[in-house]
Enzyme design. Structure first.
Site, PDB file in Angstrom:
ATOM      1  N   ARG A  55      19.419  -4.169 -11.536  1.00 15.68           N
ATOM      2  CA  ARG A  55      19.019  -5.023 -10.425  1.00 15.68           C
ATOM      3  C   ARG A  55      17.530  -5.342 -10.520  1.00 15.68           C
ATOM      4  O   ARG A  55      16.713  -4.461 -10.778  1.00 15.68           O
ATOM      5  CB  ARG A  55      19.321  -4.354  -9.081  1.00 15.68           C
ATOM      6  CG  ARG A  55      20.813  -4.113  -8.879  1.00 15.68           C
ATOM      7  CD  ARG A  55      21.131  -3.531  -7.538  1.00 15.68           C
ATOM      8  NE  ARG A  55      22.542  -3.157  -7.453  1.00 15.68           N
ATOM      9  CZ  ARG A  55      23.097  -2.536  -6.422  1.00 15.68           C
ATOM     10  NH1 ARG A  55      22.352  -2.224  -5.373  1.00 15.68           N
ATOM     11  NH2 ARG A  55      24.376  -2.231  -6.428  1.00 15.68           N
ATOM     12  N   ARG A  70      14.586   3.616  -6.209  1.00 18.76           N
ATOM     13  CA  ARG A  70      14.806   2.182  -6.398  1.00 18.76           C
ATOM     14  C   ARG A  70      14.363   1.775  -7.800  1.00 18.76           C
ATOM     15  O   ARG A  70      13.211   1.461  -8.040  1.00 18.76           O
ATOM     16  CB  ARG A  70      14.042   1.376  -5.333  1.00 18.76           C
ATOM     17  CG  ARG A  70      14.513  -0.068  -5.194  1.00 18.76           C
ATOM     18  CD  ARG A  70      13.780  -0.753  -4.055  1.00 18.76           C
ATOM     19  NE  ARG A  70      14.069  -0.137  -2.786  1.00 18.76           N
ATOM     20  CZ  ARG A  70      15.125  -0.420  -2.012  1.00 18.76           C
ATOM     21  NH1 ARG A  70      15.998  -1.312  -2.419  1.00 18.76           N
ATOM     22  NH2 ARG A  70      15.308   0.186  -0.871  1.00 18.76           N
ATOM     23  N   GLU A 105      20.195   6.483   2.130  1.00 19.18           N
ATOM     24  CA  GLU A 105      21.481   5.952   1.676  1.00 19.18           C
ATOM     25  C   GLU A 105      21.805   6.405   0.257  1.00 19.18           C
ATOM     26  O   GLU A 105      20.970   6.337  -0.646  1.00 19.18           O
ATOM     27  CB  GLU A 105      21.466   4.424   1.711  1.00 19.18           C
ATOM     28  CG  GLU A 105      22.763   3.799   1.215  1.00 19.18           C
ATOM     29  CD  GLU A 105      22.616   2.346   0.826  1.00 19.18           C
ATOM     30  OE1 GLU A 105      23.426   1.875   0.013  1.00 19.18           O
ATOM     31  OE2 GLU A 105      21.668   1.692   1.310  1.00 19.18           O
ATOM     32  N   SER A 155      27.490   3.127  -0.117  1.00 21.79           N
ATOM     33  CA  SER A 155      27.855   2.084   0.833  1.00 21.79           C
ATOM     34  C   SER A 155      29.304   1.719   0.569  1.00 21.79           C
ATOM     35  O   SER A 155      29.662   1.339  -0.550  1.00 21.79           O
ATOM     36  CB  SER A 155      26.946   0.865   0.646  1.00 21.79           C
ATOM     37  OG  SER A 155      27.104  -0.049   1.706  1.00 21.79           O
ATOM     38  N   ARG A 169      20.487   8.824  -7.282  1.00 19.53           N
ATOM     39  CA  ARG A 169      20.126   9.300  -5.940  1.00 19.53           C
ATOM     40  C   ARG A 169      20.743  10.673  -5.664  1.00 19.53           C
ATOM     41  O   ARG A 169      20.152  11.496  -4.948  1.00 19.53           O
ATOM     42  CB  ARG A 169      20.541   8.286  -4.880  1.00 19.53           C
ATOM     43  CG  ARG A 169      19.735   7.000  -4.955  1.00 19.53           C
ATOM     44  CD  ARG A 169      19.905   6.116  -3.732  1.00 19.53           C
ATOM     45  NE  ARG A 169      19.074   4.913  -3.838  1.00 19.53           N
ATOM     46  CZ  ARG A 169      18.778   4.117  -2.824  1.00 19.53           C
ATOM     47  NH1 ARG A 169      19.245   4.390  -1.614  1.00 19.53           N
ATOM     48  NH2 ARG A 169      18.017   3.040  -3.002  1.00 19.53           N
TER      49      ARG A 169
END
Length: 427
Positions: free
Chosen positions: A264, A279, A351, A354, A393
């Protein structure tokens, strides 16, 4: 993509529903384009009928020995006008499709109202955060001290910022986490393990909603005029396996999982989570995807979320689950649960998964259907996806929650078989 009927016959109510998620639908533009489409369609049909009538007259006039050149000229002129009308219709339909492709999904009635992540509603909390009797370090400091187990300088040298190199036992722990997740989902939760391409075509990205709206978030490649993009998540290739397919009802549900790297660009996120693995441009994830009948999708969402939660419970990592509010939900989702793991160095939940029900939104874009036993006709499936989990994560959470006063990391019990019996990482 929304049902086109909603934009044609119920546009005001559709606009009101979209407003709940903060999206403003340009109803005037769509109404004007729809009126233009109708007018062109009527003109096209009229021209087609005129040409058909004149074409029949040619044979009749020829049989009577009459001069047919005027009729031939008229038919030719009508043909040119018809082609021009069809081209105009194609252009108008393309404008409507382009607008429609950028309209987000409608939100399920059970989603709480809200403007931002601050309005998400916690529905579950599991585990008790550990109380440390020493100063807690973040994952960067802990893993860097262990033989440069995390090396962001080398990542920057090789590729730039937001890349990392892992070494030794930290790299092994990262691999162990992915293998553990795959084993649990495939052996306990009923998902078929898959291996998929890491590059996909633009039809696939359109099918799951990344294109055209979120193209800047992707890494794109081109070779010999062939355009491919690196996957942002395994959701894209897994879900697109049913693109342009008609599935037999007895073959549903389809449950798939895959471990892949994800890529990403993080467009628009500069300055956020610069430090560490939270990130990154490249990270690993184990993704779960379900393809189900419409009436089963919300039960499937509960199950899928539970499957992600189970990974954290087996790792004995405290977490909480929230339902996203109308102002924080993703483009393609009709309802989403986020799972947030406890990070002691940040003293907060972050988070880590999701889990979303997309309804028939993606299926309509992909033309993914099943044959209903009731109607014996093809009907759109519902698609769901969720992280089970984001591997990097999860590694962050393990490092921080299992750190010891001497700088070592205890290995969670369920991961020790994957680590060849290693119980503590100290080098």
């Amino acid at each position: 993509m929304l049902d086109p009927k909603l934009l044609r016959t119920d546009i005001e109510n559709t606009a009101a529903e979209l407003a709940k998620r903060g999206y403003t639908l340009d109803t005037a533009q769509l109404i004007a384009l729809e009126e233009q489409r109708k007018a062109i369609q009527m003109n096209t049909q009229d021209l087609q009928n005129q040409r058909n009538t004149r074409s029949k007259s040619i044979g009749q006039a020829k049989a009577r020995g009459e001069d047919i050149q005027p009729l031939l000229a008229e038919v030719s002129k009508l043909g040119d006008e018809l082609e021009a009308a069809k081209e105009e219709q194609t252009q108008v339909l393309a404008k409507i499709d382009l607008i429609a492709s950028a309209i987000p999904n409608l939100i399920h009635e059970s989603v709480p109202a809200g403007a931002s992540e601050d309005d998400n509603v916690e529905i579950k909390r599991w585990g008790t955060p550990r109380v440390f009797d020493f100063e807690v370090k973040d994952h960067v400091d802990v893993a860097t001290a262990l033989g440069k187990g995390l090396d962001f300088e080398s990542g920057a040298k090789l590729a730039g910022t937001r890349f990392a190199v892992m070494r030794g036992q930290i790299a092994k722990l990262h691999r162990a986490l992915a293998q553990f997740m795959l084993d649990v989902h495939s052996e306990e939760h009923g998902y078929q393990e898959m291996y998929v391409p890491y590059l996909v075509n633009h039809d696939s990205l359109y099918g799951t909603g990344q294109l055209p709206k979120f193209g800047e978030d992707l890494f794109h490649t081109e070779l010999n005029n062939k355009k491919l993009s690196l996957i942002p998540t395994a959701e894209v290739p897994l879900t697109n396996l049913v693109r342009d397919e008609i599935i037999e009802e007895q073959d549903l549900p389809i449950k798939m999982c895959a471990h892949t790297p994800c890529f990403r660009s993080e467009a628009g996120s500069y300055g956020r989570d610069i430090r560490g693995l939270i990130r990154q441009h490249q990270f690993d994830k184990v993704e779960m995807v379900q393809i189900v009948k419409p009436e089963d999708s919300f039960k499937a969402l509960e199950d899928l979320t539970g499957h992600a939660e189970k990974i954290l419970e087996k790792l004995e990592l405290p977490y909480r689950t929230v339902v996203l509010c109308t102002g924080d939900i993703g483009f393609s989702a009709t309802k989403t649960f986020d799972i947030e793991v406890w990070l002691p160095a940040q003293n907060t939940y972050r988070e880590i998964s999701s889990c979303s029900n997309m309804g028939d939104f993606q299926a309509r874009r992909m033309q993914a259907r099943y044959r209903s036993s009731e109607t014996n006709k093809p009907e759109l499936v519902h698609t769901l996806n969720g992280s089970g989990l984001a591997v990097g994560r999860t590694l962050v959470a393990v490092i921080e929650n299992y750190q010891q006063a001497d700088g070592s990391i205890n290995v969670p019990t369920v991961l020790q078989p994957y680590m060849k019996g290693c119980t503590n990482i100290n080098v």
